[in-house]
Enzyme design. Sequence first.
Site, short mmCIF file in Angstrom:
data_model
loop_
_atom_site.label_atom_id
_atom_site.label_comp_id
_atom_site.label_asym_id
_atom_site.label_seq_id
_atom_site.Cartn_x
_atom_site.Cartn_y
_atom_site.Cartn_z
N ASP A 213 0.83 -1.20 0.00
CA ASP A 213 0.00 0.00 0.00
C ASP A 213 0.87 1.26 0.00
OD1 ASP A 213 -2.72 1.22 0.50
OD2 ASP A 213 -1.66 2.02 2.24
N GLU A 270 1.68 -0.40 -4.86
CA GLU A 270 0.80 0.70 -5.27
C GLU A 270 1.71 1.92 -5.40
OE1 GLU A 270 -3.21 3.05 -3.82
OE2 GLU A 270 -1.57 2.70 -2.43
C1 NOJ Z 1 -4.33 3.24 -0.74
C2 NOJ Z 1 -5.47 2.31 -0.45
O1 NOJ Z 1 -5.79 1.60 -1.60
C3 NOJ Z 1 -6.59 3.18 0.07
O2 NOJ Z 1 -7.80 2.49 0.18
C4 NOJ Z 1 -6.16 3.76 1.38
O3 NOJ Z 1 -7.14 4.65 1.84
C5 NOJ Z 1 -4.83 4.51 1.27
N1 NOJ Z 1 -3.86 3.79 0.48
C6 NOJ Z 1 -4.24 4.72 2.62
O4 NOJ Z 1 -3.79 3.51 3.16
#
Ligand code: NOJ
Length: 570
Positions: A213, A270
């Site tokens: 993440d 991500e």
């Molecule tokens: C990306 C995640 O996909 C999202 O859902 C989240 O709110 C943020 N990162 C913070 O962790």
Amino acid sequence: MSTSPDSVQRFRHAWWKDAVAYQIYPRSFMDSNGDGIGDLPGILARLDYLQWLGVDVIWICPIYRSPNDDNGYDVSDYQAIMAEFGTMADFDRLLSEVHRRGMRLILDLVLNHTSDEHAWFVESRTSPESPKRDWYIWRDGKTDGKAGGPPNNWESIFGGPAWELDEASGQYFLHLFSRRQPDLNWECAPMREALYGMVRWWLDKGIDGFRLDAVSHIRKAPGLPDMPNPKGRAQVPCFPLHMNVDGVLDHLDALCEHTFRHYDVMRVGEANGVGPAEAVEWVGERRRRLDMIFQFEHLALWSRNPRAGLDVAGLKRVFGAWQKALGGQGWNALFIENHDIPRVVSLWGDVEQHWRDSATALATVYFLLQGTPFIYQGQEIGMTNTVFDGIADFDDVLARNRWQERVAAGERPADVLADLAITARDNARTPMLWSAAPGAAFTTGTPWLTPTPNHARINVAAQEADPDSVLNYYRRLIGLRKAERVLVEGAYHPLMASHRQIYAYCRGEGAGRLVVIVNLGKRPARYCHAGLMLAHEGLLLANLPVAPHAPRDSLQLRPYEARVYRVGAR
Ligand code: NOJ
Ligand code: CA
């Protein structure tokens, strides 16, 4: 990092290149005990469905203990399961049942921040002298340390200042996301060691990898300087100072070195802010940092103007640049939906006139690019955005923050609601629609978020029984990707690159290559590529009936028509 020819060779034949992945938002996938909240035994109960669909890898969004300010992305204990989702025994059973079916399981790894209820943060905030103070990012306010204002002018990604005042110490802590998600300080070695240990603990349990993440945010610009602020606003978006900042790859290297490198696992990051030009640094075969990343550039086509509909030429430009950048050197993660964006058929398709055809056309375009395709739960049945009657219908912290900010700034509530209705993440977070039954067979109780009202029409049970459904088209698409090596290995060659409706490309070269032809518009359109002969016997997949035809190099496509041909002999 290791760059021996051996490790490059292993990478080239990695299992995750053949895989089709499926993303589960656990709160909304399947509820097993009637409390209205999805859970691990619920996922277990639906594994046969995923196997039937042809899924190889399941990614589950965070399942760790969490007060749910951001639905699990605020972790309060990385090594415990959220009580609402079940127990560690449930998790162990799920993992072994996934493996028994020949599938793999990856978890979400939230390393940029924790919950403010995590023991590390609780300890960190006890006093500036706490041994864990430095595990988070604490600073004095701007005015002589007397809390006269936040340490800099950064805006949180979720709105408002990125700093929260701790009354007791008079210092502020940084939170790029919600104020209940304090950022970890990656410059602090003991903190990093603690994260490495936790990651190894999960890998030793036998999971098959992680989705990392917000990993492009773990490094912040040294000194945390103000962002230029010509309009003198209280806070300003400051992505260049906390996203893909120089040095972030060093943190990633150290993480890999201490964890992933010692396991045969899949790592998908991500990576907002990473462009194709740098992608090889992140996922290049020689570097072996991550295996693939979720890039954000095609999402920007939508978010810059959510009402504009699909910019087909833009989509080709973005996907094409990524295919080119990583072709032969790295690997792409392919996706058009996730839990952070509204439903793709509502964004880019036509839910009114061409719901089924636009859902299947969009599926065809991204799924057959080079990379590992990800399907977000419900995408495979063409789930649409939902209906919100008022702000009370939203759960998401981001939507609620935005509402508050904009209404406080004097905007008309009806306008704000209209914007949120088409942009809110809750659109993707409504319960999975398993059947037309009340509760959509997601729960026997009261669902935590109301199922999309159209579930009498759009649901798994109905689509399983219908050979022409979106669901059965996804199954065929998955089957095709598994049957045709060229869809894994073949290079990407764009056709008709500047056409405003047709997205067409070849995979591979010479005899046996495949050509993917999709009309992404509401109007008929003419495909033509001189000399590339399409024979009816070579038609491998189509989302509309195709009458037998003589070999030809042009096609009249109906709205949202998609076809895949094999060209020449095998
Ligand atoms: C990306 C995640 O996909 C999202 O859902 C989240 O709110 C943020 N990162 C913070 O962790
Ligand atoms: Ca439950």
